[in-house]
Structures are given as C-alpha cells and as structure tokens.
Motif scaffolding. Structure first.
Motif, mmCIF file in Angstrom:
data_model
loop_
_atom_site.group_PDB
_atom_site.id
_atom_site.type_symbol
_atom_site.label_atom_id
_atom_site.label_comp_id
_atom_site.label_asym_id
_atom_site.label_seq_id
_atom_site.Cartn_x
_atom_site.Cartn_y
_atom_site.Cartn_z
ATOM 1 N N TRP A 851 89.021 123.361 -30.417
ATOM 2 C CA TRP A 851 89.058 122.134 -29.661
ATOM 3 C C TRP A 851 89.924 122.312 -28.382
ATOM 4 N N ASP A 852 89.257 122.291 -27.157
ATOM 5 C CA ASP A 852 90.041 122.491 -26.013
ATOM 6 C C ASP A 852 90.361 121.141 -25.423
ATOM 7 N N TRP A 853 91.698 120.554 -25.979
ATOM 8 C CA TRP A 853 92.115 119.083 -25.781
ATOM 9 C C TRP A 853 92.640 118.624 -24.407
ATOM 10 N N ARG A 854 92.530 119.802 -23.840
ATOM 11 C CA ARG A 854 92.878 119.644 -22.097
ATOM 12 C C ARG A 854 91.417 118.843 -21.333
ATOM 13 N N GLU A 856 88.577 118.014 -23.079
ATOM 14 C CA GLU A 856 87.444 117.609 -24.009
ATOM 15 C C GLU A 856 88.004 116.373 -25.120
ATOM 16 N N PRO A 857 87.515 115.288 -25.099
ATOM 17 C CA PRO A 857 88.029 114.250 -26.178
ATOM 18 C C PRO A 857 87.516 114.758 -27.423
ATOM 19 N N TRP A 858 88.263 114.160 -28.600
ATOM 20 C CA TRP A 858 87.704 114.510 -29.923
ATOM 21 C C TRP A 858 87.110 113.106 -30.367
ATOM 22 N N MET A 894 96.430 114.491 -26.507
ATOM 23 C CA MET A 894 95.273 114.537 -27.375
ATOM 24 C C MET A 894 94.597 113.216 -27.222
ATOM 25 N N ALA A 896 91.800 111.095 -28.975
ATOM 26 C CA ALA A 896 90.853 111.140 -30.079
ATOM 27 C C ALA A 896 90.368 109.652 -30.399
ATOM 28 N N THR A 908 97.658 108.433 -30.152
ATOM 29 C CA THR A 908 98.384 109.621 -29.139
ATOM 30 C C THR A 908 98.966 109.188 -27.766
ATOM 31 N N ALA A 918 100.713 119.860 -29.293
ATOM 32 C CA ALA A 918 99.490 120.225 -29.304
ATOM 33 C C ALA A 918 98.909 121.576 -29.302
ATOM 34 N N THR A 922 96.927 124.076 -32.187
ATOM 35 C CA THR A 922 95.801 124.945 -31.732
ATOM 36 C C THR A 922 96.104 126.221 -32.254
#
Lengths: 1086, 325
Positions: A851-854, A856-858, A894, A896, A908, A918, A922
C-alpha cells in the motif's frame, strides 16, 4: 506486428476506446495491460542477433556430427561411455539385454527452434532465456514397430547422447552441458546447453534445450491413442496373452507430443496470423501462470506456457457448439485471456473429457487426469497433469475469473503483478512429508514412478478422509535435478519432501462428528471401516438413523481436530514413520492468541458469552418502564462486540471484563430536548443518572456509575454510564442525540468565529460522527461479516496482536486495523476469501506492504454489497482533494474509507497515525512479507511478532505490577459458584474495570511531550514504552514557543542564541510523572 | 547527558533571564538534569493592557510540567526570600466558556441581554472581583462539572505568570536570577512528586465517577438556570413580536405559531417535492433532452478515459515500470 502496435497504443479516436468496458474491463485495466505488454515484449535486436548467432553455430555443429553405425544396445552404451564419457540417458526400464534392435546415429532431417522464442511470446521478466531447439531425427533409423515397448525412447536416448557427444567434443567449452527431462517427463530426456556468457545488457542466463524429435507421421496415430496399449507385459512364452490390455495413455501421449513439437509451432503460428490478439494472450497467460507457480513440468502441475498457448490456439479453431470455434478471432487479448480462464474454470475435464476437432474416442478412466484431446493431432494436451494439479489450476482459474468479474476495484495488480505461489499464504495448512519416511522403494523400481504413486496415495487418502472439511488438497513433489553427462540421473536428495497444501472450509473444519454410511449399506459401511479402522464406530443418532461415524475430541493431544485426523490418516495409510516424521504447519493463530487454551480451536464460541451479555443488556434496558423517553436503539460500538478484540473479553464466572464495551443508546425524538449543545450534554447526564437508578433497582448486584469525560469541552460528549454486571460483563453507555450534529454544523457555518473556535467545533463534529455514527455502524457491519467469514475475527485479532507487538497499537485505532483485515476478505483477489486466520493475516500483510499510502486510498467494501466503481471513484476524488489541501501529509497520512464511511479520515485525521508510524508500518509489513517469502514452509510464525527495540532512542521500562491490568482479570478465589460470584462482587474489582494506569500515563505522555517525542507502546499489556526524538528537537534558531522543554545554547563566536530540546530534563520530567510506574529509562548511546 | 555538558548555556535570551533549576535525580533516571526557566517582566499585549498587577508580575516561560503554586512559592523563597501572591497558569486560563451560560440571546441579528440574576461573564479577570462577580463565580462553580484530575500537569514548555507581593520583590527576583545564571548555579526544583505516579491516575479514576447526588445537584442547578434563561429569552421574543418599535414596525421573529418547522425539515420536504415532480414527468420529455443526455454521457466517458489515462501516467511516473513480482 502492425496488429500488435495497434493494441499497444490507444487508438486516436478515443471514443472508440472509451467504450472499452466490455472489450477490456475498464480503461484503467486496459492501459495497464498495454503498458505491461509493452514492457515485457522483448525488443532488443542486439539480443536477437546474439541468439541467432548461437543457434546457427549450434546448427552447423550438429550438421557436422558424423554418423554412427548401428550397434546393439549394450555395445552402443558401452562405447558411448568409454569413448565419449557420456552415460546414455535411457529411461526406465532399461533396455533388455537381449534386444534385437540396433541403435544408431545419422544426420538429422532438420533442426530448428520452436516454442515461445520464435513466436516472440517470450517475456523480458523471466530470469533466463530458454530456446527450444528441435532436432528431427531421420525416419530411416526407426522401424515400424518402434513405438512399442520403449524402443523409440531407447533410440531417442542414444541419439541424444550422440548429439551430446558431438557438441561436447567440438564446441563443448562454450556451454555447460546437462541432461534434463523435458517438462519433467522421465521418458524424454533432453540436453540443456547453458551458454557461458550473459546476454547483452542483462544478467539473464541463456540456455538452449536440444530436443530430439521425429517426423509427425512416422508412427500411426491410431496406435497411440490414449485408449491403446503400447507396452506389452513381459510375458513368458507359453503364457496366454491377456486379451484386455491396460491402456498406457501417458506413454502414448509422450511419444505423440514428441512427434508433434513442430506441428504445434505451426498451429501457434497459424493462430497468431488468424487472430491479432493471440500473441498478447499468450504473454498474459505466461505472466498469469508464472505468478501462480504453474509450469509445464510434471512437478509444476503440467499446465504451463505451452499448454496455455495451444489451448487458446485450439479453442480459436474448435470447441464451440456444432464444431465452430469456441473463441472468435476478433476477441481482444483481454477477452481471450478471460475466456480461456473461464473455459478452464467451468469445465470439469477430469470427469467429462473434451475433444477438440477430429472424431470423438473413448478415454480410459485415469486417476483423475483431465482430458483435453486434440483430435487432429491425437494428443491429450493435459496428459502431464494430475488430479490435484488440475484442481489447483481450476481453483486459480476460478479466483481469477471472479477477479476479472469484479467491477468495483481495479484488479490489475491482483491479476498480473502479485505473486501467488507462496504456500504459507496460499494454503491454510501445509504438511511436509519427508520422502524417506514413506515405504521403501523397491530395488529395481523407477524412483519417479514410485514417487508419483506415493503422491497419489497421499492425495487420495487425504481427500477421502477429510471430505468437506477441506476445499482443496494439493500435493507438490520435489523437482528432479538436472544431471551431468557422465552420470546416470541423480536420485532425489535425502531431505526432499512432498508438501501438501490444504484449503479448509471454515464452517466444517471444526466439526466433531463425521457421519459415514448407514449400517444397512453393507458395502459402503465395510469400505468406511476399512478406511478408518478402529476409529469408526456405529452410532445411533437423535433422528433414529444408525450410521457409521467418527467422533473427534478437541482436547486430545493438544492439537486441532484437523491435525488429529491428518495424522491418523497418515499413520493408518502411509505407515507410522510417515506420521511420525511429517510436519504440520497451520493453526498458528491458536498458539499465539490463547497460549493457555492449548488445542482448543479458536472460533466464535469464545465470544459467545460477550454477545449473550450484550443481548441481556439490551433486554434489560428495553424492559425498563419508567424511562422518560422510549428507547430507539441499543447499538454495540466496540470491537469486543464484534468478536475482534485481542483478548477474549470475559468468561462468565471466571473472569471479569477489564475494559467496558462501548454501547450507544438512542432515545426517540422529543421536542423537550433543549436546543443548545451544552444543555444537551447536561440533559444526557441527567438521563444517564436516571437510567443508573432504574437499572440498579431492577438488577440486583449491578453497579451503575455515571462517569465524566471531556469535562472542559461542552461541545463533546461529557458523560457515560458504566454498568458492571455481577456476571463480570461491563458496558459503557453513551447517549446519542442527533440534534447535536445539526447544532454543531450550524455553529460551524456561523460567521465571525475565531479560527481556534472553528477548529474546535470541527473537531467536535468529527468526534460526534465517529463516536455516534461511524463506530456503531462499523461494529454492526463487522458483526454481519463475522457470520459470513468465520476466519475474519481471528485474523483481525492476529493483526491487532502483530501491530501491538510492534508497539504501534496506540497509533492505529482498532477500527482501522479492522479495515485493513476486512479488505483481505471482501476483496481477496488474487486469492479467494481466506479460510483460516493465518492466511488472512499473512495476505493482509502483503496488501499492507504494497500500500502506497501517499498516493492511494485504502478502500474496503464492508460487505454491504452495494459498493460500485462510482463509489470508489468518489472516494478517490475525496482522497485526491485531501492530498491537494495537505500535500505534506501533516494532517491526513493514511486515508482509509469503507462502504459505510466514505470520509476516509474518520480514523486517521490529525496525523493519527503520523508519517513516521505509517512508514514504520509499511517497513515492518515489508520485512515480514520478505521473511515469509524467504523462509517458506520453514517460517517461524512467532518470530513475526517479536519487536526489535534497537531502533528506538529511548526505552522506558514499566513496573510490571501496573502493566498486568489489561486483559480479563481473574478472581483468585475458588469454591462454590455462588460464593465465587459473591466474592467477585465484594472484592471491589469493579473499581478496576476500565482502569489502566499505564494507558493514562501513555496518553498523558503523548499530550504533554507529543511535540518532542513520538511514543510507542504495546497497548495490550506491554511493559515498555519506547520513544523517538522528533527531528525538529535538534538545535535551531531561538524561538520561545516550541512546545517542549528547551535549553538556550549560546553560539560560540557570537551573541546569538539557539534553542534545543532539553532532553535530560524531559526524561527527568517523564520519570517524575511516571513515579513508581517507571522502573528505569534507558537512552540509546549511538 | 554528558555530551550536552560541553554546550555553552546562554544566561539571557532576548529580554528573558535564564534561571537554571536542578531537577532531583530519581531511582528510575539517576542522571542529574537541569531545567531552564525563562523569566521576564510581565508585559501584556493586545486588548487587556497593563493592569495594577502588571508591575509586580513576572512572565515565566518553559515551566516544569509538575509546577504548582506552592512549588513556585518554595522556589522564589529559596532564591531570594521573595513572597509570591499567586500564580496564573496559562493553560488553566484557556478554558472554553460554557456556551449557554452567558445570559445573552441573539434575536434577529441584534444582541439582547437577558436580565437574570447571574449576569454574563465567565472571564476570570485577575483581581478586582466585585461582590457581584464573586456571586457569579460561585453560581458558575455550582453548575460546573466536577473535576476529574487531582493535580494538573502542564504541557512540556508551558508558560505562567507569577504575581509577587510588590514590585521590589519582583525586581529582586529578576536580579537574583541573573546573578544565579551568571554564576552557573542552579536552584533546586521541589514539587511534591510523591503525588505523581500511579497514585495520581488512581485518583483520576476515582474522580471520574463523582458521587451521584453531587452530580445530580449540579445538573439540576444548571438545568434550572437554563430553563430560566430560555423562558426569559422567549418572553423577550414574545414582547418583540407584539410591541411595535418606534417607527411603528412589528419585528418578525421566530416562534410565532406553535411548533414552527425546523429549517432542515423544510428543506427535506422541498427535496421530496422535487423528487415527486421529476418522477411524474418521467425524465426526458423532449427529444432534445434525450439527445443532450446522450451527448453528456459520451462526454463523461471521454473525460473518464482522459482521466484514467492521466492516472496511469502518474502511476508510471511514481513507481516506474510495471513489473510482475
């Protein structure tokens, strides 16, 4: 090629391409596929030149090999060994000594490259470039009957040895030469020439497989059909020849496959000329197979690139109704890819053989070997497959069809990027059976055939014994190594093992009683008894039926039922040494989550008392008559109420809940509520006081206490009611009044508010939404999911345990972790929904690590089922907006969201978790995934849960006296139950309910020192708090308000003063604040 | 912190005097530590302006987290025998005001003061508390929720104002601090640390659950007051409704009829009506509407295509080549 480029580049009129929905799943999917294909398509001409040169050299070398005169088998073999140092790779059984045919070598009819290389369907990402090089043997060295009794194979082996000798003597130093079996098929040895140099600009190795073959029509097809016998039993003269001869499909198919190598190349060429997308489909299939660890080799399942490519080519010609093609040549590569998977997934070829082209024939009943018969070339394409490898292929195909049908999420990486061949992530249970623990191999027996039979034994007895407890039994046998020219095939190493992977059915796996056939069905009953031995017993059941049955017990031997059954079966059917030396890898969750309850399998029953207590609470409240308003809802809002807390909350009569479970109650609307936020809080408090009084009157021994929170901020909820039941259950009730939201919103939109006040109101509104709306809905959704996915709660608990053992639990709220895990269940691709907690947990780690949280959303579908691509797009837009507002990720790190919470920041917001946490999450997930990949079946599961304290600047050790309070507390008293209950009540333990001094200490540390330090702690009873210095605490120009204790540092050469964190004083502060709770504070010395 | 000992500690920063305080070594953290307190004559900014306390007050920055009034008294007594009148902690002053307790009402955009016994104001201005204010304070205290923390702990690096008995004392303190800093000495910081640790959290836990009767009483007082305020407010509204102003106009106000509709309910009703209207007509009535709808859809698809293209582009830029693992 022109067609290829058309597919790879989006067409200029994008309206046409905009409607790719049907043809290409979605634009996003298409673009990514295009890019993938573009990247994997080999383009370097330089490399081609090298390969061409190499092949030319080889061709001329082979052409120059001198012919060898016919010799008897014995002489030929001896001469070869003596003169050339090469052992002829005869297949088993070795040629008879008195053979009356002769072996010889003559110049090949022709030589050429076949397979993926000339088709250009090879991909760049593979580790090695392998070119298949066919040497067609001249027909005149064979006799008419050579297809019988291995004669062809003996001649072929000798021919191969001659080729090897010729190459070795002329250009042998250019290569490292080995023998190998073609696709692991022991009848067809090949020569592998690994070129001793690297290809231009790549580290890939390059090898040429030299593969002797014959002309297509040399042997008649009728004689080699799958239902024919070509190996006559070795009967003595005078024995009557048995009229019924066992068919030898594998033998026949091997021979035919060898004859048709070039014909299949032609078929593929034709297909690529006929259908533009054919080559791309082959490449896609190639990637798909590789990510799933499926290969053409026997030990890799027998379905690989070649089978894929030929299946697609055949289905482009036939296979449809009325002899028409099953696939249209106008399909796009995606459509062809999907249709092929669908074909594999939907047909059961092991039960109903399929014939493509040609006349239908009858097939012998093999041991579950699937049949896809190419009628024109007379070959069962799937002849190398086994019953289990076919099931596995179908399983993978089904998962992928489901994946491609999912229109909500972009499934590109699940389809082509993720690797799905790790057994620990793939199977719920793995069993390692050492080969030498199996019954001994007979002296003159073929080891490969013997191993195949053992695998079949393992498969059949496990599938028969485990019935519907498992969904899939998959057997993997070790690969046979290549061997040197001067030796016979090397035996498998001693440590080699057969590994069995099981996918369990979570609803059946814990079943205690197995029902067999009824006593009247004599035949079946005898078979049942024979299979189970003494374990089978005849029982009479409640409905009057008398059945053969098996009864298992949870308590036995400290292992789960599944494990007991497996070992019983192994012991009974494969011998005691096998059961003794086999290793069972599974159920790791049980040991980790409840070390005290050995053997008892974890399931929802441990949370049953909690749910029952909650039901009782609801009934009690609803039964109150004197409430001023009617009750509308009583909603659980706590992971303890969705089976998801790390600790089992309580066992009635034995333990007491340490943390009350949050519950939200809502009354019916009334005009009598005040229209003012502060007054609403007070009215709620008044309600709770009244409720407390009523409940205490109603239920004897219940303790009801009204507690206060946020007493300084009237915008937030200020009061709650703790209900401590005498049974040990404890609840914390808060009242939800929906007018609060409106008032807060109004306040927020009012003009002329100070920024600070505005922020405060916004925070209050967010808190209101989280506490009163999101949390109950989330709990509700999870309660529903738990019934759908029995493995979900335990996976959640494992994940929470993992997060907390790495000291991150204070930063990642429980619902957030629940969202992490739920994704693995509701959007499980490329796997199917996990059926055990361990796989659920490991796959969650994989998803988290990727998960590239920068960027992409979860996004999680919480099982409400109505999540569509638009919803996902809307959430993504929201996410992108956040990133635009806050590109430095100071507020939302993050993001989510779920189907019931599209905000995405509920858990978050306000840098919770902060960037550093975060990033650490990862990194930890990545390293856990790496370890599990490297170790494979040797993975020590518990080692994933060990934190490394070396990374932290400061370690605060806590006094263990205070850390024990989390987790259900046990009253020490024994004796009679009623006395015990009395004691629970009298021991004033309810004073401790909800009391965790370390938690208070930790929260205070964060509040008071949050600007200087980041704190880490295992919130489930961890006895260390670790900290990292915020990098900005280093020296900087003087500033008064920095938010932590400072010291003024004079610059050596000037009057200027800098400021830096007074680290010593801060640590002293922490020690003073912690008082008796802190044992010591260690500072890392760098 | 041996590495830090080499640092040169400044004795003054801007207009602050730096007063080193030696923190007591503890069994859990035996390393000696020095805390630095920054002192400056109080100079209030903004609207408040200087008042009579200003000349004898000192502004303290970076106070220890466990600072209390007695601790400061001891500190300045040991420093130079100075007597402290009181200490105001910045954090304690920044409490949000209780919304409904101000006896004001906003009626049609004009602020109206509602006359009730407890007058407006929860602003604790230092000193000058008239008898009226004391009454207000008392009434407010009766309504305030019980505290749940025994001893307060400040955020690391908080500020406070110390008011000394007179200006001379204050100046002596400043002078003595300056001398102390120059000498490199430190005053011992004594705050009652026995109260900290688990004991303090236990107290908090106990205080979280105040006795029911006390809580009930506070709530009752509050609600009584609130009701009074509400009725006064509605009375005022009623009056406005019935009495014409000097120009002869009667102000239109809320609450004329019994149970007026709330704004959001009205909005919801309007929404429903619109929905019904739409359903009755059944979407596109004219052909041009269908045509436009189709065009719109096409455009959307086109936009989506472009957007996806961009997204893949940015993905490529971010993670480089797509590669199967």
């Amino acid at each position: 090629m022109s067609q290829l480029s058309r597919i790879s580049q989006p067409r200029s009129d994008f309206l046409g391409a905009a409607y790719t929905g049907e043809v290409f799943k979605s634009n996003l999917f298409k673009f990514q596929v295009d890019e993938l294909l573009g990247q994997l398509r080999p383009k370097s001409n330089k490399q081609d030149a090298v390969v061409e040169k190499e092949l030319h050299l080889l061709k001329s070398t082979i052409d120059a090999i001198p012919a060898r005169a016919p010799l008897s088998t014995r002489d030929a073999e001896a001469a070869m060994e003596r003169n050339d140092g090469i052992v002829v790779p005869f297949p088993y059984p070795r040629p008879p000594k008195d053979a009356n045919y002769r072996l010889q070598y003559a110049k090949p009819a022709h030589v050429n490259a076949v397979g993926s290389y000339p088709l250009k369907t090879i991909t760049k990402n593979e580790d090695s470039l392998v070119v298949d090089f066919v040497v067609t043997m001249p027909s005149d060295i064979f006799q008419e009957k050579d297809y019988m009794n291995y004669r062809y194979f003996y001649k072929r082996a000798y021919y191969l040895a001659c080729l090897a000798a010729g190459i070795k003597s002329s250009i042998g130093n250019k290569y490292s030469l080995h023998f190998d079996y073609l696709h692991g098929n022991r009848l067809l040895p090949v020569l592998v020439a690994e070129v001793k140099m690297n290809l231009a600009h790549s580290r890939r190795s390059f090898s040429i497989v030299i593969l002797p073959a014959i002309a297509e029509r040399l042997f008649p097809m009728e004689k080699l059909l799958p239902n024919k016998n070509c190996v006559r039993p070795n009967h003595m003269a005078g024995d009557s020849i048995p009229s019924e001869k066992e068919p030898t499909p594998f033998y026949n198919a091997s021979l035919r496959a060898n004859a048709f190598v070039t014909a299949y190349l032609k078929l593929q060429h034709d297909a690529s000329r006929q259908c533009d997308a054919y080559k791309d489909t082959c490449v896609l299939g190639r990637i798909w197979l590789r990510q799933r660890g499926l290969t053409s080799r026997v030990e890799g399942g027998g379905f690989g690139n070649f089978e894929w490519a030929v299946t697609v080519a055949l289905l482009l010609q036939s296979g449809g109704p009325n002899g028409k093609p099953a696939f249209s040549s106008g399909y796009s590569s995606y459509q062809l890819f999907k249709a092929t998977l669908k074909y594999l997934a939907s047909k059961d070829l092991s039960k109903i053989p399929q014939t493509l082209g040609g006349d239908p024939i009858t097939f012998p009943r093999g041991q579950g070997v699937p049949v896809l018969f190419d009628g024109i070339r007379g070959l069962n394409l799937f002849f190398k497959m086994t019953a289990w490898s076919y099931r596995l292929l179908q399983h993978e195909a089904r998962s992928s069809v489901a994946l491609l049908n999912d229109s909500t999420f972009d499934q590109f990486s699940a389809a082509f990027i993720l690797r799905v061949d790790q057994p620990v992530c793939k199977y719920d249970v793995n069993i390692k059976i050492p080969i030498d623990s199996l019954s001994n191999i007979a002296q003159d027996e073929d080891s490969t055939a013997w191993l195949d039979e053992r695998c079949h034994d393992v498969f059949s007895c496990l599938s028969q014994g485990l019935t519907d407890r498992v969904k899939l039994v998959s057997v993997h046998r070790p690969a046979e190594p290549q061997w040197n020219l001067n030796s016979s095939p090397t035996a498998m190493e001693q440590a080699a093992y057969i590994s069995v992977g099981l996918l369990v059915d979570p609803t059946n796996v814990h079943r205690l009683v197995d029902h067999g056939p009824a006593a009247e069905e004599k035949k079946a009953a005898v078979a049942f008894r024979k299979f189970w031995g003494t374990r089978a017993e005849l029982r009479r059941f409640k409905d009057g039926s008398i059945l053969e049955s098996l009864v298992w017990s949870k308590k036995d031997h400290g292992s789960t039922i599944l494990q007991q059954i497996i070992f019983y079966i192994l012991n009974r059917h494969l011998g005691e040494p096998c059961a003794k030396h086999s290793t069972y890898i599974g159920d790791q969750d049980t040991r980790l989550l409840s070390p005290s309850l050995k053997g008892s399998s974890l399931n929802e029953s441990s949370f049953q008392p909690m749910m029952a207590a909650f039901k009782a609470l609801e009934d009690d409240i609803r039964a109150l008559d004197d409430l001023p308003l009617h009750l509308r809802h009583v909603l659980g809002a706590d992971s303890q109420l969705s089976h998801g807390s790390v600790e089992v909350p309580f066992a009635p009569g034995r333990t007491r809940m340490s943390t009350p479970a949050d519950v939200i109650i809502q009354f019916e609307g009334s005009a009598r509520w005040p229209d003012d936020i502060d007054a609403i809080q007070r009215t709620k408090t008044a309600f709770l006081l009244k409720l407390a009084e009523l409940m205490e009157d109603k239920i004897p021994q219940l303790i009801a206490r009204v507690g206060l929170e946020n007493e300084n901020s009237p915008l937030l909820n200020q009061a709650f009611l703790d209900l401590n039941y005498p049974t040990g259950a404890a609840f914390r009730l808060r009242i939800h009044h929906d007018r609060e939201a409106t008032l807060l919103e109004k306040r927020l939109s009012a003009k002329g508010m100070v920024t600070l006040e505005k922020a405060e109101t916004a925070l209050a509104l967010a808190t209101y939404r989280r506490v009163f709306i999101r949390q109950p809905a989330h709990t509700q959704a999870l309660q529903n999911l738990v019934t759908r996915f029995p493995a979900l709660p335990t996976a959640i608990r494992l994940m929470k345990k993992w997060v907390s053992s790495h000291l991150l639990s204070p930063h990642l709220s429980e619902p957030l972790i629940e969202l992490f895990v739920t994704r693995t269940f509701t959007n499980p691709y490329p796997w199917q929904t996990p059926s055990s907690a361990t796989t659920g947990f490991l796959r969650t780690l994989i998803f988290l690590s990727r998960w590239d949280w920068r960027n992409e959303p979860w996004i999680v579908d919480l099982g409400t089922g109505d999540m569509k691509a638009n919803d996902v797009a809307a959430i993504t837009t929201r996410f992108e907006a956040w990133r635009k507002i806050d590109p430095a990720l100071n507020r939302v790190v993050m993001f989510a969201a779920s189907s019931i919470d599209v905000d995405g920041t509920t858990r978050t917001d306000h840098a919770h978790p902060p960037k550093v946490v975060a990033g650490r999450l990862t990194a930890l997930a990545k390293s856990a995934v790496r370890v599990s990949k490297e170790k494979g079946l040797e993975l020590d599961f518990e080692s994933l849960f060990v934190a490394d304290l070396n990374d932290y600047d400061i370690i605060i050790r806590l006094n263990p006296k205070f850390t024990k309070s989390t987790g259900a507390s046990k009253p020490k008293h024994g004796g009679f139950k009623n006395l015990q209950l009395q004691l629970i009540r009298n021991s004033h333990e309810e004073d401790n309910v909800g009391y965790s001094p370390v938690n208070l200490f930790f929260r205070e540390l964060e509040q008071k020192f949050g600007h200087a330090l980041v704190f880490f702690w295992n919130s489930y009873g961890g006895d260390v708090i670790t900290c990292l210095w915020n990098p900005q605490t280093e020296k900087r120009p003087w500033k008064l308000k920095v938010g932590y204790s400072t010291m003024p540092v004079g610059e050596p050469e000037s009057d200027a003063v800098s400021v830096t964190a007074n680290k010593g004083a801060i640590l002293n502060d922490i020690a003073r604040l912690g008082g008796d709770m802190v044992l010591d504070i260690k500072v890392k010395t760098s | 912190m041996s590495s830090k000992s080499s640092l040169k500690i400044a004795t003054k920063v801007q207009d602050f005097v730096v007063l080193p305080l030696s923190l007591p070594p503890l069994p859990s953290y035996p390393t000696p530590a020095t805390h630095y307190l920054y002192l400056r004559p109080e100079a209030p900014k903004g609207t408040d302006g200087p008042d009579e306390d200003t000349p004898r007050s000192l502004f303290l920055a970076n106070i220890p987290i466990d600072a209390t009034e007695p601790a400061f008294r001891t500190l300045f007594k040991t420093l130079c025998g100075a007597l402290v009148e009181r200490v105001d902690f910045e954090a304690a002053l920044q409490k949000p005001s209780l919304v409904a307790l101000t006896g004001e009402a906003i009626v049609q955009g004009t602020l109206v003061n509602v006359p009730i016994e407890v007058k407006r104001g929860k602003k604790r201005k230092r000193g000058a508390e008239g008898a009226e204010d004391a009454k207000v304070k008392k009434a407010l205290e009766e309504m305030e929720l019980p505290k749940t923390w025994g001893r307060e702990i400040w955020k690391s690096g908080s500020n406070a104002t110390v008011v000394f008995v007179d200006e001379t004392t204050r100046n002596t303190v400043l002078k003595e601090s300056r001398r102390m800093a120059k000498k490199g000495d430190a005053v011992e910081w004594q705050s009652n640390i026995e109260e900290l640790g688990e004991k303090r959290y236990r107290t908090h836990h106990t205080l979280t659950y105040p006795p029911k009767d006390i809580l009930q009483q506070k709530i009752n007082t509050y609600l009584t007051h609130f009701t009074k305020l509400e009725s006064a407010r509605s009375k005022l509204l009623l009056k406005q409704r019935s009495v014409p102003d000097e120009d002869g106009f009667v102000t239109v106000t809320r609450g004329g009829r019994a149970g007026p509709a709330r704004l959001e309910e009205a909005q919801a009703a309007a929404e429903r009506l619109k929905e019904r209207e739409k359903k009755r007509i059944g979407g596109d009535f004219y052909r041009f509407q269908t045509r436009e709808g189709r065009k719109l859809k096409e455009r959307e698809l086109k936009d989506k295509f472009e957007e996806d293209k961009k997204r893949v582009q940015s993905m490529r830029e971010r993670r480089g080549k797509i590669r199967p693992e």
